[in-house]
Design a protein around this motif. Sequence first.
Motif, PDB file in Angstrom:
ATOM      1  N   ALA A   1      38.275  72.749 -47.537  1.00  0.00           N
ATOM      2  CA  ALA A   1      36.890  72.468 -47.908  1.00  0.00           C
ATOM      3  C   ALA A   1      35.911  73.230 -47.025  1.00  0.00           C
ATOM      4  N   GLY A   2      34.719  73.463 -47.569  1.00  0.00           N
ATOM      5  CA  GLY A   2      33.665  74.096 -46.798  1.00  0.00           C
ATOM      6  C   GLY A   2      32.984  73.085 -45.895  1.00  0.00           C
ATOM      7  N   ASN A   3      31.812  73.414 -45.426  1.00  0.00           N
ATOM      8  CA  ASN A   3      31.054  72.518 -44.553  1.00  0.00           C
ATOM      9  C   ASN A   3      30.332  71.465 -45.381  1.00  0.00           C
ATOM     10  N   PHE A   4      30.513  70.210 -45.014  1.00  0.00           N
ATOM     11  CA  PHE A   4      29.902  69.115 -45.769  1.00  0.00           C
ATOM     12  C   PHE A   4      28.433  68.938 -45.386  1.00  0.00           C
ATOM     13  N   SER A   5      27.607  68.690 -46.405  1.00  0.00           N
ATOM     14  CA  SER A   5      26.201  68.393 -46.169  1.00  0.00           C
ATOM     15  C   SER A   5      26.058  66.912 -45.858  1.00  0.00           C
ATOM     16  N   GLU A   6      24.831  66.489 -45.574  1.00  0.00           N
ATOM     17  CA  GLU A   6      24.575  65.082 -45.298  1.00  0.00           C
ATOM     18  C   GLU A   6      24.874  64.211 -46.512  1.00  0.00           C
ATOM     19  N   THR A   7      24.874  64.816 -47.687  1.00  0.00           N
ATOM     20  CA  THR A   7      25.133  64.052 -48.913  1.00  0.00           C
ATOM     21  C   THR A   7      26.623  63.900 -49.205  1.00  0.00           C
ATOM     22  N   GLY A   8      27.485  64.545 -48.384  1.00  0.00           N
ATOM     23  CA  GLY A   8      28.924  64.431 -48.604  1.00  0.00           C
ATOM     24  C   GLY A   8      29.490  65.457 -49.558  1.00  0.00           C
ATOM     25  N   LEU A   9      28.724  66.525 -49.809  1.00  0.00           N
ATOM     26  CA  LEU A   9      29.168  67.584 -50.710  1.00  0.00           C
ATOM     27  C   LEU A   9      29.407  68.864 -49.925  1.00  0.00           C
ATOM     28  N   ALA A  10      30.527  69.536 -50.212  1.00  0.00           N
ATOM     29  CA  ALA A  10      30.828  70.834 -49.607  1.00  0.00           C
ATOM     30  C   ALA A  10      31.171  71.809 -50.717  1.00  0.00           C
ATOM     31  N   THR A  11      30.560  72.982 -50.701  1.00  0.00           N
ATOM     32  CA  THR A  11      30.851  73.974 -51.734  1.00  0.00           C
ATOM     33  C   THR A  11      31.180  75.318 -51.104  1.00  0.00           C
ATOM     34  N   ILE A  12      32.068  76.033 -51.770  1.00  0.00           N
ATOM     35  CA  ILE A  12      32.381  77.409 -51.400  1.00  0.00           C
ATOM     36  C   ILE A  12      32.178  78.264 -52.648  1.00  0.00           C
ATOM     37  N   PRO A  13      30.997  78.849 -52.810  1.00  0.00           N
ATOM     38  CA  PRO A  13      30.770  79.720 -53.964  1.00  0.00           C
ATOM     39  C   PRO A  13      31.447  81.066 -53.750  1.00  0.00           C
ATOM     40  N   VAL A  14      32.029  81.598 -54.814  1.00  0.00           N
ATOM     41  CA  VAL A  14      32.728  82.873 -54.722  1.00  0.00           C
ATOM     42  C   VAL A  14      32.161  83.814 -55.782  1.00  0.00           C
ATOM     43  N   ASN A  15      31.618  84.922 -55.325  1.00  0.00           N
ATOM     44  CA  ASN A  15      30.999  85.906 -56.202  1.00  0.00           C
ATOM     45  C   ASN A  15      31.149  87.276 -55.546  1.00  0.00           C
ATOM     46  N   PRO A  16      30.632  88.340 -56.162  1.00  0.00           N
ATOM     47  CA  PRO A  16      30.843  89.668 -55.568  1.00  0.00           C
ATOM     48  C   PRO A  16      30.314  89.837 -54.159  1.00  0.00           C
ATOM     49  N   ALA A  17      29.406  88.946 -53.720  1.00  0.00           N
ATOM     50  CA  ALA A  17      28.877  89.063 -52.360  1.00  0.00           C
ATOM     51  C   ALA A  17      29.952  88.796 -51.313  1.00  0.00           C
ATOM     52  N   ASN A  18      30.895  87.877 -51.618  1.00  0.00           N
ATOM     53  CA  ASN A  18      31.959  87.588 -50.649  1.00  0.00           C
ATOM     54  C   ASN A  18      33.346  87.919 -51.191  1.00  0.00           C
ATOM     55  N   PHE A  19      33.414  88.345 -52.459  1.00  0.00           N
ATOM     56  CA  PHE A  19      34.674  88.765 -53.064  1.00  0.00           C
ATOM     57  C   PHE A  19      34.380  89.986 -53.944  1.00  0.00           C
ATOM     58  N   PRO A  20      34.287  91.168 -53.345  1.00  0.00           N
ATOM     59  CA  PRO A  20      33.882  92.366 -54.071  1.00  0.00           C
ATOM     60  C   PRO A  20      34.728  92.693 -55.302  1.00  0.00           C
ATOM     61  N   GLY A  21      35.964  92.212 -55.341  1.00  0.00           N
ATOM     62  CA  GLY A  21      36.815  92.482 -56.494  1.00  0.00           C
ATOM     63  C   GLY A  21      36.271  91.924 -57.792  1.00  0.00           C
ATOM     64  N   LEU A  22      35.348  90.952 -57.705  1.00  0.00           N
ATOM     65  CA  LEU A  22      34.749  90.376 -58.911  1.00  0.00           C
ATOM     66  C   LEU A  22      33.656  91.262 -59.506  1.00  0.00           C
ATOM     67  N   ASN A  23      33.194  92.225 -58.741  1.00  0.00           N
ATOM     68  CA  ASN A  23      32.055  93.026 -59.159  1.00  0.00           C
ATOM     69  C   ASN A  23      32.251  93.646 -60.539  1.00  0.00           C
ATOM     70  N   THR A  24      31.290  93.463 -61.415  1.00  0.00           N
ATOM     71  CA  THR A  24      31.217  93.968 -62.803  1.00  0.00           C
ATOM     72  C   THR A  24      32.147  93.246 -63.776  1.00  0.00           C
ATOM     73  N   LEU A  25      32.904  92.257 -63.322  1.00  0.00           N
ATOM     74  CA  LEU A  25      33.870  91.596 -64.209  1.00  0.00           C
ATOM     75  C   LEU A  25      33.284  90.393 -64.940  1.00  0.00           C
ATOM     76  N   GLY A  26      32.037  90.035 -64.651  1.00  0.00           N
ATOM     77  CA  GLY A  26      31.362  88.994 -65.424  1.00  0.00           C
ATOM     78  C   GLY A  26      31.866  87.592 -65.173  1.00  0.00           C
ATOM     79  N   MET A  27      32.281  87.308 -63.961  1.00  0.00           N
ATOM     80  CA  MET A  27      32.743  85.960 -63.663  1.00  0.00           C
ATOM     81  C   MET A  27      32.569  85.659 -62.180  1.00  0.00           C
ATOM     82  N   SER A  28      32.575  84.365 -61.869  1.00  0.00           N
ATOM     83  CA  SER A  28      32.528  83.880 -60.490  1.00  0.00           C
ATOM     84  C   SER A  28      33.069  82.465 -60.503  1.00  0.00           C
ATOM     85  N   PHE A  29      33.225  81.862 -59.331  1.00  0.00           N
ATOM     86  CA  PHE A  29      33.769  80.504 -59.304  1.00  0.00           C
ATOM     87  C   PHE A  29      33.337  79.788 -58.044  1.00  0.00           C
ATOM     88  N   VAL A  30      33.678  78.517 -57.940  1.00  0.00           N
ATOM     89  CA  VAL A  30      33.263  77.717 -56.802  1.00  0.00           C
ATOM     90  C   VAL A  30      34.283  76.612 -56.554  1.00  0.00           C
TER      91      VAL A  30
END
Length: 221
Positions: free
Chosen positions: A69-98
């Motif tokens: 898990a990522g870092n939890f906020s005060e609300t108890g939610l942690a997210t790790i967004p994945v897009n071309p900014a941190n996973f360049p292999g996704l670039n131009t492929l029209g998808m991302s995930f979290v």
Amino acid sequence: MSPKLIVLLAIFSLQCLLALASDPDPVQDFCIPNPKYGAIRPARFTILPCKNSSEATTDDFVFSSMKSAGNFSETGLATIPVNPANFPGLNTLGMSFVRADLKAGAINPPHFHPRATEITHVVQGSVYSGFVDSSNRVFARVLEQGDVMIFPRGLAHFQMNVGDKPSTVFGSFNSQNPGSQKIPTAIFGSGIDDELLEKAFGLSPKQIGMLKKGLIPKGLN
């Protein structure tokens, strides 16, 4: 203008709108951004020249930073967004995930993605999930491990861990830059005039102030 020409123009216009409604189709197998031209910035996703395909390696297409898990906020939610900014292999492929993790009782507050439909898969736990359509009809239920639900593009949706243990959810988007707006923050934390908010929600200035004070420090973004 003849009726036939009007129909043809209408069809052409619709096709143009549909083409603009999603990420453009790639014109090559993949496009790993060339690091010598800089990095992709999440807010803008500036198009950068691709490095030569012969220089691509398997590592360009593997992402290994979602194992915990990522870092939890005060609300108890942690997210790790994945897009071309941190996973360049996704670039131009029209998808991302979290990856999203929720502590017991935690919520992912109502929000929407202006540029993508989301498919969410419950990896573990029991998660109350749903969305609201444009007629204000709610489609919601408790999802258990292995269940999958779809959130149509641009519609407000939400999640809440209703179990007594942490839950993990995986979301996939049909855009490399889906965007995300948390509705509570967009309304009460964006700087909209207080008088408008008071009239829209029937709240007093004191109540508006309390909502703003309660939301902004929690970083619902």
